[in-house]
Design a protein around this motif. Structure first.
Motif, PDB file in Angstrom:
ATOM      1  N   ILE A 144       0.828  -1.219   0.000  1.00  0.00           N
ATOM      2  CA  ILE A 144       0.000   0.000   0.000  1.00  0.00           C
ATOM      3  C   ILE A 144       0.864   1.272   0.000  1.00  0.00           C
ATOM      4  N   GLU A 145       2.163   1.084  -0.173  1.00  0.00           N
ATOM      5  CA  GLU A 145       3.101   2.211  -0.215  1.00  0.00           C
ATOM      6  C   GLU A 145       2.982   3.112   1.013  1.00  0.00           C
ATOM      7  N   CYS A 146       2.984   2.460   2.164  1.00  0.00           N
ATOM      8  CA  CYS A 146       2.984   3.230   3.414  1.00  0.00           C
ATOM      9  C   CYS A 146       4.400   3.673   3.758  1.00  0.00           C
ATOM     10  N   PHE A 147       5.380   3.010   3.193  1.00  0.00           N
ATOM     11  CA  PHE A 147       6.809   3.296   3.375  1.00  0.00           C
ATOM     12  C   PHE A 147       7.298   3.062   4.808  1.00  0.00           C
ATOM     13  N   LEU A 148       6.556   2.280   5.571  1.00  0.00           N
ATOM     14  CA  LEU A 148       7.042   1.937   6.910  1.00  0.00           C
ATOM     15  C   LEU A 148       8.319   1.113   6.812  1.00  0.00           C
ATOM     16  N   CYS A 149       8.378   0.241   5.792  1.00  0.00           N
ATOM     17  CA  CYS A 149       9.589  -0.580   5.618  1.00  0.00           C
ATOM     18  C   CYS A 149      10.780   0.306   5.266  1.00  0.00           C
ATOM     19  N   GLN A 150      10.554   1.275   4.403  1.00  0.00           N
ATOM     20  CA  GLN A 150      11.629   2.191   3.998  1.00  0.00           C
ATOM     21  C   GLN A 150      12.122   2.991   5.206  1.00  0.00           C
ATOM     22  N   ASN A 151      11.165   3.396   6.048  1.00  0.00           N
ATOM     23  CA  ASN A 151      11.474   4.196   7.226  1.00  0.00           C
ATOM     24  C   ASN A 151      12.256   3.400   8.269  1.00  0.00           C
ATOM     25  N   THR A 152      12.021   2.091   8.304  1.00  0.00           N
ATOM     26  CA  THR A 152      12.614   1.253   9.345  1.00  0.00           C
ATOM     27  C   THR A 152      14.024   0.800   9.005  1.00  0.00           C
ATOM     28  N   CYS A 153      14.306   0.629   7.726  1.00  0.00           N
ATOM     29  CA  CYS A 153      15.572  -0.006   7.334  1.00  0.00           C
ATOM     30  C   CYS A 153      16.768   0.812   7.833  1.00  0.00           C
ATOM     31  N   HIS A 154      17.635   0.151   8.577  1.00  0.00           N
ATOM     32  CA  HIS A 154      18.769   0.841   9.201  1.00  0.00           C
ATOM     33  C   HIS A 154      19.761   1.394   8.176  1.00  0.00           C
ATOM     34  N   VAL A 155      19.708   0.882   6.952  1.00  0.00           N
ATOM     35  CA  VAL A 155      20.665   1.357   5.932  1.00  0.00           C
ATOM     36  C   VAL A 155      20.469   2.857   5.671  1.00  0.00           C
ATOM     37  N   VAL A 156      19.211   3.317   5.752  1.00  0.00           N
ATOM     38  CA  VAL A 156      18.958   4.742   5.512  1.00  0.00           C
ATOM     39  C   VAL A 156      18.383   5.484   6.721  1.00  0.00           C
ATOM     40  N   ARG A 157      17.952   4.741   7.752  1.00  0.00           N
ATOM     41  CA  ARG A 157      17.228   5.386   8.871  1.00  0.00           C
ATOM     42  C   ARG A 157      18.023   6.537   9.504  1.00  0.00           C
ATOM     43  N   ASP A 158      19.276   6.311   9.792  1.00  0.00           N
ATOM     44  CA  ASP A 158      20.089   7.412  10.334  1.00  0.00           C
ATOM     45  C   ASP A 158      21.252   7.726   9.409  1.00  0.00           C
ATOM     46  N   HIS A 159      21.082   7.353   8.150  1.00  0.00           N
ATOM     47  CA  HIS A 159      22.208   7.513   7.218  1.00  0.00           C
ATOM     48  C   HIS A 159      21.723   8.117   5.897  1.00  0.00           C
ATOM     49  N   ASP A 160      21.497   9.403   5.923  1.00  0.00           N
ATOM     50  CA  ASP A 160      21.088  10.104   4.698  1.00  0.00           C
ATOM     51  C   ASP A 160      22.088   9.884   3.579  1.00  0.00           C
ATOM     52  N   GLU A 161      23.361   9.705   3.965  1.00  0.00           N
ATOM     53  CA  GLU A 161      24.413   9.563   2.955  1.00  0.00           C
ATOM     54  C   GLU A 161      24.238   8.291   2.111  1.00  0.00           C
ATOM     55  N   ASN A 162      23.473   7.310   2.617  1.00  0.00           N
ATOM     56  CA  ASN A 162      23.254   6.080   1.846  1.00  0.00           C
ATOM     57  C   ASN A 162      22.083   6.188   0.864  1.00  0.00           C
ATOM     58  N   LYS A 163      21.285   7.233   1.019  1.00  0.00           N
ATOM     59  CA  LYS A 163      20.056   7.311   0.213  1.00  0.00           C
ATOM     60  C   LYS A 163      20.301   7.314  -1.302  1.00  0.00           C
ATOM     61  N   PRO A 164      21.318   8.025  -1.795  1.00  0.00           N
ATOM     62  CA  PRO A 164      21.481   8.005  -3.262  1.00  0.00           C
ATOM     63  C   PRO A 164      21.717   6.604  -3.821  1.00  0.00           C
ATOM     64  N   ALA A 165      22.349   5.729  -3.025  1.00  0.00           N
ATOM     65  CA  ALA A 165      22.740   4.410  -3.550  1.00  0.00           C
ATOM     66  C   ALA A 165      21.797   3.284  -3.143  1.00  0.00           C
ATOM     67  N   PHE A 166      20.723   3.585  -2.408  1.00  0.00           N
ATOM     68  CA  PHE A 166      19.887   2.519  -1.838  1.00  0.00           C
ATOM     69  C   PHE A 166      18.418   2.811  -2.096  1.00  0.00           C
ATOM     70  N   SER A 167      17.750   1.905  -2.787  1.00  0.00           N
ATOM     71  CA  SER A 167      16.337   2.127  -3.101  1.00  0.00           C
ATOM     72  C   SER A 167      15.412   1.654  -1.984  1.00  0.00           C
TER      73      SER A 167
END
Ligand code: SF4
Ligand code: F3S
Ligand code: FES
Length: 248
Positions: A144-167
């Motif tokens: 349902i594209e709630c993006f809770l999974c995206q919000n939870t994943c530690h790869v980007v949760r506190d790491h904005d620097e990973n966002k360009p390389a991680f979908s």
């Protein structure tokens, strides 16, 4: 009716704070009902995104006592009577105001992904799929594209620097869905997932699966099969032989 103690984050991109509130709660209510009562009785300009109140639009994502959840699907009866309930915006995305965040990261990542591409010689209306192929990816279509999974994943949760390389996990299930689709013939989804979507960043912690309100087995049914397919592909003797020939 009881009166319950709440802390709700109020602020914007410049900063904010948790405010204390006492709010009426009635039997059978969910957290979103309480947020609406707060708007109606004490804080008319409190910003909160929602649409369906039925767990289907994916709009009311928020963090409740630190857990990413849908406000409309979180029953007040799940908390202790004397518990203070803390409601904050999703942490991984920039705050616009109060409980509303800017989730455009997810749409950008979706746009970067090549769309479904059937063979050029098959016209719309001529597509035929076997039921077994339909069922394989049907689970992923429940998103349902709630993006809770995206919000939870530690790869980007506190790491904005990973966002360009991680979908992120939501896009990994899309990649798996297309990879399993017999008519998606014009893209190498495995290569795209590994090279452009950052599949290799995922160390299968399964936090995304734990928070998915649609109970999609994101890690077991999408991410791990995609990782296995990438490995198979890389170490398939025929593929390795083919690469060597092409390099000559
Ligand atoms: Fe939400 Fe689940 Fe879709 Fe992630 S996969 S966006 S948690 S419904
Ligand atoms: Fe993140 Fe889910 Fe992998 S939480 S690390 S995408 S298993
Ligand atoms: Fe639609 Fe909560 S309001 S999912």
């Amino acid at each position: 009716m009881t009166v319950r103690q709440f802390k709700v984050w109020r602020g914007d991109a410049a900063g904010g704070q948790l405010n204390d509130y006492k709010v009426e709660v009635n039997e059978g209510e969910v957290v979103l009902d309480v947020i609406h009562r707060l708007q109606a009785t004490q804080e008319p300009d409190l910003a909160c995104r929602w649409n369906c109140k039925a767990g289907k639009c994916g709009s009311c994502s928020m963090e409740i006592n630190g857990m990413p959840r849908l406000g409309c699907m979180t029953r007040m009866s799940t908390f202790e009577e004397d518990e203070t309930i803390t409601v904050t915006p999703l942490r991984t995305f920039p705050v616009i105001r109060d409980l509303v965040t800017d989730v455009s990261f997810n749409y950008q990542k979706a746009q970067e992904m090549p769309a479904f591409a059937p063979p050029a010689d098959v016209a719309p209306g001529e597509y035929r799929m076997q039921q077994i192929d339909v069922e394989r990816s049907q689970e992923f279509r429940k998103c349902i594209e709630c993006f809770l999974c995206q919000n939870t994943c530690h790869v980007v949760r506190d790491h904005d620097e990973n966002k360009p390389a991680f979908s992120g996990p939501r896009l990994f299930i899309r990649a798996a869905e297309l990879d399993m689709h017999p008519l998606d013939a014009r893209h190498d989804r495995k290569e795209i997932a590994q090279q452009s979507q950052g599949l290799g960043y995922c160390n299968i912690t399964k936090c995304c699966t734990e928070v998915c309100p649609e109970h999609i087995k994101i890690t077991d049914n999408a991410i791990i099969p995609m990782k296995e397919r990438v490995v198979d592909r890389r170490y398939d003797p025929l593929v390795v032989f083919g690469r060597k020939i092409l390099r000559r």
